[in-house]
Design a protein around this motif. Structure first.
Motif, PDB file in Angstrom:
ATOM      1  N   PRO A 121       0.789  -1.260   0.025  1.00 34.04           N
ATOM      2  CA  PRO A 121      -0.004   0.042  -0.144  1.00 34.04           C
ATOM      3  C   PRO A 121       0.866   1.240   0.023  1.00 34.04           C
ATOM      4  O   PRO A 121       1.971   1.503   0.791  1.00 34.04           O
ATOM      5  N   VAL A 122       0.409   2.349  -0.707  1.00 34.79           N
ATOM      6  CA  VAL A 122       1.313   3.475  -0.914  1.00 34.79           C
ATOM      7  C   VAL A 122       0.912   4.236   0.280  1.00 34.79           C
ATOM      8  O   VAL A 122      -0.089   4.742   0.659  1.00 34.79           O
ATOM      9  N   THR A 123       1.974   4.504   1.222  1.00 35.03           N
ATOM     10  CA  THR A 123       2.136   5.178   2.463  1.00 35.03           C
ATOM     11  C   THR A 123       2.835   6.560   2.184  1.00 35.03           C
ATOM     12  O   THR A 123       2.647   7.526   3.144  1.00 35.03           O
ATOM     13  N   LEU A 124       3.474   6.639   1.264  1.00 34.17           N
ATOM     14  CA  LEU A 124       4.327   7.935   0.966  1.00 34.17           C
ATOM     15  C   LEU A 124       4.000   8.561  -0.248  1.00 34.17           C
ATOM     16  O   LEU A 124       3.579   8.151  -1.150  1.00 34.17           O
ATOM     17  N   ALA A 125       4.162   9.963  -0.238  1.00 34.47           N
ATOM     18  CA  ALA A 125       3.797  10.574  -1.370  1.00 34.47           C
ATOM     19  C   ALA A 125       5.102  10.471  -2.572  1.00 34.47           C
ATOM     20  O   ALA A 125       6.344  10.153  -2.186  1.00 34.47           O
ATOM     21  N   TRP A 176       9.271   8.452  -7.821  1.00 37.09           N
ATOM     22  CA  TRP A 176      10.290   8.429  -6.849  1.00 37.09           C
ATOM     23  C   TRP A 176       9.500   8.569  -5.487  1.00 37.09           C
ATOM     24  O   TRP A 176       8.537   9.365  -5.231  1.00 37.09           O
ATOM     25  N   PRO A 177       9.707   7.958  -4.292  1.00 36.22           N
ATOM     26  CA  PRO A 177       9.104   8.080  -2.813  1.00 36.22           C
ATOM     27  C   PRO A 177       9.843   9.355  -2.556  1.00 36.22           C
ATOM     28  O   PRO A 177      11.000   9.473  -2.412  1.00 36.22           O
ATOM     29  N   LEU A 178       8.887  10.337  -1.812  1.00 39.11           N
ATOM     30  CA  LEU A 178       9.471  11.505  -1.198  1.00 39.11           C
ATOM     31  C   LEU A 178       9.509  11.124   0.370  1.00 39.11           C
ATOM     32  O   LEU A 178       8.623  10.379   1.056  1.00 39.11           O
ATOM     33  N   GLY A 179      10.662  11.718   0.816  1.00 40.75           N
ATOM     34  CA  GLY A 179      10.539  11.363   2.388  1.00 40.75           C
ATOM     35  C   GLY A 179      11.072  10.017   2.603  1.00 40.75           C
ATOM     36  O   GLY A 179      10.921   9.519   3.766  1.00 40.75           O
ATOM     37  N   ALA A 180      11.878   9.574   1.702  1.00 39.64           N
ATOM     38  CA  ALA A 180      12.538   8.172   1.949  1.00 39.64           C
ATOM     39  C   ALA A 180      13.874   8.230   0.982  1.00 39.64           C
ATOM     40  O   ALA A 180      14.016   8.673  -0.006  1.00 39.64           O
ATOM     41  N   VAL A 181      14.897   7.162   1.423  1.00 43.76           N
ATOM     42  CA  VAL A 181      15.988   7.259   0.605  1.00 43.76           C
ATOM     43  C   VAL A 181      15.641   6.257  -0.570  1.00 43.76           C
ATOM     44  O   VAL A 181      15.362   5.049  -0.587  1.00 43.76           O
ATOM     45  N   VAL A 182      16.271   7.066  -1.678  1.00 44.30           N
ATOM     46  CA  VAL A 182      16.573   6.000  -2.933  1.00 44.30           C
ATOM     47  C   VAL A 182      17.978   5.657  -3.204  1.00 44.30           C
ATOM     48  O   VAL A 182      18.720   6.680  -3.355  1.00 44.30           O
ATOM     49  N   GLU A 183      18.204   4.423  -3.068  1.00 40.87           N
ATOM     50  CA  GLU A 183      19.645   3.909  -2.987  1.00 40.87           C
ATOM     51  C   GLU A 183      20.042   3.696  -4.578  1.00 40.87           C
ATOM     52  O   GLU A 183      19.117   2.806  -5.215  1.00 40.87           O
ATOM     53  N   LEU A 199      26.055  -2.713  -0.164  1.00 38.86           N
ATOM     54  CA  LEU A 199      25.634  -3.333   1.103  1.00 38.86           C
ATOM     55  C   LEU A 199      24.630  -4.672   0.666  1.00 38.86           C
ATOM     56  O   LEU A 199      23.961  -4.611  -0.518  1.00 38.86           O
ATOM     57  N   PRO A 200      24.842  -5.844   1.456  1.00 42.31           N
ATOM     58  CA  PRO A 200      23.778  -6.931   1.141  1.00 42.31           C
ATOM     59  C   PRO A 200      22.266  -6.414   1.474  1.00 42.31           C
ATOM     60  O   PRO A 200      21.592  -7.003   0.943  1.00 42.31           O
ATOM     61  N   ALA A 201      22.463  -5.543   2.451  1.00 38.90           N
ATOM     62  CA  ALA A 201      21.045  -5.256   2.883  1.00 38.90           C
ATOM     63  C   ALA A 201      20.963  -3.857   3.267  1.00 38.90           C
ATOM     64  O   ALA A 201      22.074  -3.149   3.735  1.00 38.90           O
ATOM     65  N   SER A 202      19.649  -3.103   3.272  1.00 38.70           N
ATOM     66  CA  SER A 202      19.702  -1.664   3.416  1.00 38.70           C
ATOM     67  C   SER A 202      18.424  -1.169   3.872  1.00 38.70           C
ATOM     68  O   SER A 202      17.598  -1.914   3.652  1.00 38.70           O
ATOM     69  N   ALA A 203      18.494  -0.074   4.750  1.00 39.08           N
ATOM     70  CA  ALA A 203      17.151   0.346   5.284  1.00 39.08           C
ATOM     71  C   ALA A 203      16.377   1.165   4.147  1.00 39.08           C
ATOM     72  O   ALA A 203      15.206   1.692   4.306  1.00 39.08           O
ATOM     73  N   ALA A 204      16.868   1.464   3.098  1.00 37.58           N
ATOM     74  CA  ALA A 204      16.505   2.317   2.030  1.00 37.58           C
ATOM     75  C   ALA A 204      15.219   1.445   1.449  1.00 37.58           C
ATOM     76  O   ALA A 204      15.548   0.330   1.073  1.00 37.58           O
ATOM     77  N   PRO A 205      14.070   2.072   1.320  1.00 35.19           N
ATOM     78  CA  PRO A 205      13.033   1.294   0.734  1.00 35.19           C
ATOM     79  C   PRO A 205      13.230   0.950  -0.823  1.00 35.19           C
ATOM     80  O   PRO A 205      12.480   0.235  -1.158  1.00 35.19           O
ATOM     81  N   LEU A 206      13.803   1.847  -1.422  1.00 39.20           N
ATOM     82  CA  LEU A 206      14.028   1.533  -2.853  1.00 39.20           C
ATOM     83  C   LEU A 206      15.593   1.722  -3.127  1.00 39.20           C
ATOM     84  O   LEU A 206      16.329   2.353  -2.832  1.00 39.20           O
ATOM     85  N   ARG A 207      15.951   0.419  -3.652  1.00 39.66           N
ATOM     86  CA  ARG A 207      17.516   0.293  -4.116  1.00 39.66           C
ATOM     87  C   ARG A 207      17.426  -0.011  -5.522  1.00 39.66           C
ATOM     88  O   ARG A 207      16.779  -1.079  -6.256  1.00 39.66           O
TER      89      ARG A 207
END
Length: 277
Positions: free
Chosen positions: A48-52, A70-77, A201-209
């Motif tokens: 579900p889309v929770t970010l603008a 692109w998600p706003l207010g989130a990291v795009v790696e 990194l093998p894993a990341s907190a960024a929602p979009l990689r």
């Protein structure tokens, strides 16, 4: 057919210590996401889309991203080749962000060409370029920039990213807010974090990689390594020709029989040919 099936990973060594670190994947068959929890979704469905979001400017990429951009207010790696930056991919977002507010560029390995950016609609006076001495200073600068409600885009380039750095940047991005009283203003900034592919990194907190290739004269290829939805098996090809390529007329198809029928001799005019005594 059961409405869902549970597939467990192989048991991990942590079981010997009384801790279960197995990952459970839930797959649905025609079932809607849980309406009570927006942070949980079936693994074969988009979250579900929770970010603008804001369009990437590329229809093929929007079609496979949650929220269609692109998600706003989130990291795009972004994982990149060494000494490259994805100017063509990010140009539509840079153009829109420049109309929203300042663009903060932190630690980019290549210096932006202000004249070229101005020709593409990105005003040089909107750019704020910082060159920190290390990743810790880069994170600190990004955290300060994201506290400013005027900043529309923050782009950090890591030298050697760590999970802690990305986690803190994601936290700063998730709490960043912009002045939403202006018509058409983004509610949160676009936050980008790029790094050399060799230091990924093998894993990341960024929602979009993303994994972005250098591309060629006609376009570039984007691999989506992580999104809030099912895995994407195939890369996305974007038709993004270089600016100079757009000014040139298309090359006619080459005739495969031309070289076989023509005699490979010197075609200079007779008056220009060398004459041996």
């Amino acid at each position: 057919v059961p409405p869902r099936s549970i597939q467990n990973c192989q048991p991990s060594p942590a079981r010997a210590h009384g801790v279960c670190l197995d990952t459970v994947f839930l797959y649905s068959i025609g079932m809607a996401p849980n309406p009570l929890r927006h942070d949980v979704w079936w693994a074969d469905q988009m979250a579900p889309v929770t970010l603008a979001t804001h369009t990437t400017g590329w229809a093929a990429l929007d079609a496979v991203l949650p929220g269609g951009g692109w998600p706003l207010g989130a990291v795009v790696e972004c994982a990149l080749d060494a000494d490259t930056l994805p100017w063509r991919l990010l140009l539509p977002a840079l153009q829109t962000a420049a109309q929203q507010g300042p663009l903060v560029l932190i630690g980019l390995p290549l210096e932006p060409n202000a004249h070229a950016w101005a020709a593409q609609g990105v005003a040089p006076e909107r750019l704020l370029r910082l060159q920190p001495t290390g990743d810790a200073d880069a994170l600190w600068a990004a955290e300060q920039a994201l506290r400013c409600p005027d900043v529309s885009l923050c782009w950090v380039h890591w030298l050697r990213p760590t999970a802690g750095l990305v986690r803190r940047l994601q936290l700063a991005a998730s709490t960043a807010q912009r002045d939403g009283t202006r018509p058409g203003a983004w509610p949160a900034p676009l936050v980008l974090a790029s790094h050399d592919r060799a230091h990924g990194l093998p894993a990341s907190a960024a929602p979009l990689r993303l994994d972005i290739g250098a591309g060629d004269a006609d376009g570039l290829t984007v691999h989506i390594r992580k999104r809030r939805g099912p895995p994407l098996a195939h890369p996305v090809r974007l038709q993004a020709p270089l600016p100079l390529r757009r000014l040139l007329p298309p090359s006619p198809p080459e005739d495969p029989t031309r070289h076989a029928t023509e005699c490979p001799v010197d075609r200079l005019p007779a008056r220009l040919r060398l004459v041996h005594p």
